[in-house]
Design a protein around this motif. Sequence first.
Motif, PDB file in Angstrom:
ATOM      1  N   GLU A   1      -8.327   6.015   4.924  1.00 33.34           N
ATOM      2  CA  GLU A   1      -7.589   6.310   6.482  1.00 33.34           C
ATOM      3  C   GLU A   1      -8.163   7.130   6.453  1.00 33.34           C
ATOM      4  O   GLU A   1      -8.140   8.722   5.482  1.00 33.34           O
ATOM      5  CB  GLU A   1      -6.027   6.080   6.457  1.00 33.34           C
TER       6      GLU A   1
ATOM      7  N   SER B   1      -6.086  -2.540  -6.111  1.00 35.62           N
ATOM      8  CA  SER B   1      -6.686  -2.846  -4.680  1.00 35.62           C
ATOM      9  C   SER B   1      -7.016  -0.857  -3.722  1.00 35.62           C
ATOM     10  O   SER B   1      -6.948   0.313  -5.350  1.00 35.62           O
ATOM     11  CB  SER B   1      -4.858  -2.661  -3.823  1.00 35.62           C
TER      12      SER B   1
ATOM     13  N   SER C   1      -3.974  -4.722  12.357  1.00 32.16           N
ATOM     14  CA  SER C   1      -4.495  -5.661  11.095  1.00 32.16           C
ATOM     15  C   SER C   1      -5.488  -6.522  11.983  1.00 32.16           C
ATOM     16  O   SER C   1      -5.179  -7.591  12.256  1.00 32.16           O
ATOM     17  CB  SER C   1      -4.240  -5.659   9.688  1.00 32.16           C
TER      18      SER C   1
ATOM     19  N   SER D   1      -7.304   1.782  -0.248  1.00 33.31           N
ATOM     20  CA  SER D   1      -7.484   1.753   1.117  1.00 33.31           C
ATOM     21  C   SER D   1      -7.799   3.230   1.101  1.00 33.31           C
ATOM     22  O   SER D   1      -8.036   3.783   0.711  1.00 33.31           O
ATOM     23  CB  SER D   1      -6.521   0.979   1.074  1.00 33.31           C
TER      24      SER D   1
ATOM     25  N   ARG E   1      -8.467  -1.669   3.293  1.00 38.15           N
ATOM     26  CA  ARG E   1      -8.026  -2.023   2.328  1.00 38.15           C
ATOM     27  C   ARG E   1      -9.153  -2.791   2.057  1.00 38.15           C
ATOM     28  O   ARG E   1      -9.580  -3.877   2.543  1.00 38.15           O
ATOM     29  CB  ARG E   1      -6.898  -2.016   2.856  1.00 38.15           C
ATOM     30  N   TYR E   2      -9.100  -3.027   0.237  1.00 42.99           N
ATOM     31  CA  TYR E   2      -9.866  -4.125  -0.131  1.00 42.99           C
ATOM     32  C   TYR E   2      -9.053  -4.559  -1.454  1.00 42.99           C
ATOM     33  O   TYR E   2      -9.006  -3.133  -2.464  1.00 42.99           O
ATOM     34  CB  TYR E   2     -10.845  -3.485  -0.220  1.00 42.99           C
TER      35      TYR E   2
ATOM     36  N   THR F   1       2.425   4.302  -0.196  1.00 44.35           N
ATOM     37  CA  THR F   1       1.998   3.144  -1.558  1.00 44.35           C
ATOM     38  C   THR F   1       2.393   2.538  -2.404  1.00 44.35           C
ATOM     39  O   THR F   1       2.022   2.171  -2.612  1.00 44.35           O
ATOM     40  CB  THR F   1       0.120   3.699  -0.790  1.00 44.35           C
TER      41      THR F   1
END
Length: 877
Positions: A184, A180, A828, A182, A874-875, A140
């Motif tokens: 998980e 952003s 996705s 995210s 994720r945003y 990332t």
Amino acid sequence: MLKRNKLALSISAAVLTGGLVAPLAVAQTSGEALEEVTVTGIRGSLQDALSIKRNAGGIVDAISAEDVGKFPDKNIAESLSRITGVAVSREFGEGEKVSIRGAGPDYNRTTLNGQSVGTADWFILDNPARSFNFTLLPSTLISSLEVSKSPQASQDEGSLGGTVNVRTHRPLDLDAGQASISAESVYSETSEEFDPSVSGQYSWKNDSETFGILVAATKQDRTVQRSGFEVLSWTDEATPGVMVPGTMGAPTFYQERERETFFVSTQFRATDELLFTLDALDTSVNADNMNGNWLVFAGDNAVDHAANGVMSGSSVVASEITGEGRGVVNWINRVSSSESQSFTLTAEYESDAFSLDVVAGQTSAEGGTYRETSWEYGWTGGDYAFDLRKPSLTTDPAPNDAEAYGAGWIWGGEKPTTDEETYFQIDLELPIDAGAFTAIKTGIKSRSAERTQDRTVYSWHGPETLAGNEDLASDWPVYLQYIFNTCPTLASCDLNSGGTVDIDSPVAGNATNVVKQVRDVMEQIAFGGLNGVPADYARSLELANIWAVEEDIFAVYAQAEFEGERYRGNFGLRYVTTDQASSGYEFSSDSWGFKTIDRDWLNPAYLEWVTEDNDYSEFLPSFNIAYDLNDDMVVRTGVARVMARQNWNQISAFETFGSLNAPDPQGQSGNPFLKPFIADQLDVSYEWYYGDVSAFSATTFVKKNHSYLTKETYTEARYDEQSDSYVDVDFSRDVNGPGGLVAGVELAVLHDFDNGFGLQANYTYTSTGEDTVVGISDTMANLMGYYENDTFGARLMYNYRSEWSKGFHWNGNPLSNDAYGQWDASFSYNVTDNAQLTFEAVNLTDEQIIEYSDYEDRLMSLYENGRRFVIGARYDF
């Protein structure tokens, strides 16, 4: 050409940093106003990677940030495994080190924005090398990955196969307020645990776009469990010509891995021509771990195995013993971690007359095992049977019979390492108009580095370890004896309070139903105390394993850029000097190689810190040219001399050896006078860009290595604490030997079907002739199929490499890894333009890692890391 390259770079930057949707300005050939074209998703990221490859000055492969985001990869090494000619090791189920084009992990450089990153391994059996541990960098973090395979004079030396450059995002390249986040959850099949992962990035710049700051952070947890089967040595000492396994067992490795990464990039544009950038990285891995291994000493019965065992070639692969067996459980607890930091300040000045870049920075790392405790309880006079073809291991007494395992030994210690480097660099580019020549580049770079390793051992049988307990000391003179008299079997002192457990291991027999390790109880006894008696142990320096290597490097280069109607390229010369100082202890043998530091016990009569100097200089010429056959086809040729310095541990004054109570013990030592690897290489490539996101390439490469490392051996006696005697050890060390030829071919195709479907495949064949090169597979291949529309995306990927050498096992046996192939998948779903759900599956077919010595029937290890499944969200805002 300069203007065209700048346009290509600006296009690449726009696509790389634009997130899921990136605007691309394309000039109309008619000279009309620019129109805006939107490139999205997988297709856009692959198109960008092709743009980087096509406009590079040499042979380069790349992956963009969008592309990395769609791989089921938790670090950069796993992302690199998708690139042609790159292979990855996955010892603990996650990519750690990379090999490139005929060069193993230790002979390739990895840089962050063009500069070194300090690295220190957490695992106690790893030796400090020049390979980078990619578990420290999550995927990332990056905006792009670039692998340069044909070097230029302006690039840092140090790689035989290729240089990996990790590029990060920069705030002035992104929109103000772009962010952003995210999250998980990772499920590991072997540990049966769910682990969280969270990452975020925020970038801001002022309205005038003269100042910006970017902050990125990642936190990833992972519960690692690896089970398997191990043969710790092979020997024919007792039965010449017949190789018999010396010690074998069923190990299970556990680890609670916590990784945190913080990255900050600040930019200030002082004038239209002058830009300052400050990058700061802090990344760490807490890697406490423990290992349990149920061992049988088959070497004790080597003659019987050779006479009565099942043979495969010259190797005993199955046998059984009645009434004369010996075995132990070996439980190891480790407190381990690794941390790296880097700070880089860059000043870039660009005008019509010249461009000047000045870079200064520092990177450091520290890591290793800061406390280790190893416990052994065992049995003698029992039965056992093994079969390495399955494999299987059965013992009587069984591993779940706690009362049958009696007191044996306790030992432990520390093995911390450090890595530091400071660097300073100046690069000057002068545009010129002299026929075909368009620019002259020149520059200097200075690097000063130091790598160290310390080693301290703990002895619970040291003198006065029951100081202050005179009543106890009269019966039990040392704390180790007090522990074992109080806790004579695994069934005492709550050592078996965890009960028994069935380990999920690829082993038949009763070796999988075992007494569960209770780490808290063991560490309390070893470091806290027992029944109110305080714990005590002697701390001694293990002198032969303490060393430091300093290295000063100075480089200067000159490079000319040229361009004609259908061709472009560069040629140049880099001159590098290297000064090394390898330091370690010289000592007398009267204290068995130890110096006790917390009491009066072991102290050599002679002890001195000595330094051996080594220096060398090299001229490294390079030439690259690209010729456009037409608008879609390019032919490239690169010729260069490359160099790679030897590993830190290889040029250090170190010494290490395996178990002294095993038959025919082996050891290794360093050589401070090793010269670097030098190779002359030729690369020729053909590239056909037959569509916006479709291309084919074929590359052949030849490397003439001036030398390889070979081994020389010698025998010296070393002290065995457990038997209180000296044991002869056969040591080997590296020396420069004859060279050899490495040749290979790379084939790659990317085809987009224009309906959402696409295919990407690559194949690499590498031949090293009769030479064995560590880390190199003859065959490597990647296959990926993808589909994506406005709301849904999917990828199915296969990564394969044939068998490869790993050098030598820590016990001295040659070690190779069997062929390995892994299937992964990712999916996705775009809930909105800004929100996305993801699902990933890693190692779908639950592949095993298999190691052997010399021949496949001489099994060394078989490990299962299991499958992993990831669900995330994720945003972007």
